[in-house]
Design a protein around this motif. Structure first.
Motif, PDB file in Angstrom:
ATOM      1  N   THR A  12       0.838  -1.189   0.000  1.00  0.00           N
ATOM      2  CA  THR A  12       0.000   0.000   0.000  1.00  0.00           C
ATOM      3  C   THR A  12       0.874   1.241   0.000  1.00  0.00           C
ATOM      4  N   ASP A  13       0.514   2.186  -0.828  1.00  0.00           N
ATOM      5  CA  ASP A  13       1.238   3.457  -0.846  1.00  0.00           C
ATOM      6  C   ASP A  13       0.468   4.533  -0.085  1.00  0.00           C
ATOM      7  N   ASP A  14      -0.717   4.188   0.422  1.00  0.00           N
ATOM      8  CA  ASP A  14      -1.506   5.090   1.252  1.00  0.00           C
ATOM      9  C   ASP A  14      -2.199   4.247   2.328  1.00  0.00           C
ATOM     10  N   PRO A  58       4.525  -1.226   3.286  1.00  0.00           N
ATOM     11  CA  PRO A  58       5.165  -0.340   2.312  1.00  0.00           C
ATOM     12  C   PRO A  58       5.737  -1.192   1.178  1.00  0.00           C
ATOM     13  N   ARG A  70      12.384  -0.002  -7.197  1.00  0.00           N
ATOM     14  CA  ARG A  70      11.329   0.798  -6.563  1.00  0.00           C
ATOM     15  C   ARG A  70      10.464   1.485  -7.615  1.00  0.00           C
ATOM     16  N   ALA A  74       6.469   0.868  -8.260  1.00  0.00           N
ATOM     17  CA  ALA A  74       5.516   1.989  -8.293  1.00  0.00           C
ATOM     18  C   ALA A  74       4.732   2.001  -9.609  1.00  0.00           C
ATOM     19  N   ALA A 126      -4.601   0.931  -3.392  1.00  0.00           N
ATOM     20  CA  ALA A 126      -3.235   0.834  -3.901  1.00  0.00           C
ATOM     21  C   ALA A 126      -3.184   0.230  -5.298  1.00  0.00           C
TER      22      ALA A 126
END
Length: 135
Positions: A12-14, A58, A70, A74, A126
């Motif tokens: 999850t990025d949030d 993360p 990374r 993303a 995400a």
């Protein structure tokens, strides 16, 4: 020997948006919420299955991941092609309606698949694919 699924990880990025989805839309309970610097790991799971958990983590916390990796992670998360999970329910229509009412992104309404499963699909905040099968 008896094995069961204890934990699985979804990136999850949030964390806050993901928490709202899994806790409020799916009805999972929060079992742990751990922060480290600007990162956060949230352990959730079905209330009636204390031995099974999902860890919202993360996506690139591993120090062994390169900057290029990374970026790739993303990009894949943004496309919704990085991770997913398949859940099951006895009431697919009711579950679908509840999740849809939460505003979650619908990928597929409930339908019978040619391989014998009735399921539906959503994307979590995400971008992870969340498929739900009728049992």
């Amino acid at each position: 020997m008896s094995l069961f699924i204890h934990q699985t990880f979804l990136p999850t990025d949030d964390p806050e948006k993901s928490l709202v989805f899994y806790r409020d839309a799916l009805g999972f309970e929060v079992r742990n919420d751990v922060g480290y610097g600007d990162m956060r790991w949230i352990t959730i799971g079905p209330k009636d299955q204390p031995q099974t958990s999902i860890v919202l983590n993360p996506p690139a916390a591993d120090p062994g991941i390169t900057d290029e990796e990374r970026r790739t992670i993303a990009e894949m998360m943004a496309k919704g092609s990085y991770a997913g999970i398949v859940l099951a329910t006895e009431d697919l229509s009711g579950t679908f309606d509840r999740i849809q009412e939460s505003g979650a992104e619908v990928v597929q309404e409930p339908m019978d698949q040619p391989y014998g499963v009735r399921d539906c699909a959503f994307r979590d905040p995400a971008g992870n694919m969340v498929r739900i099968s009728q049992i």
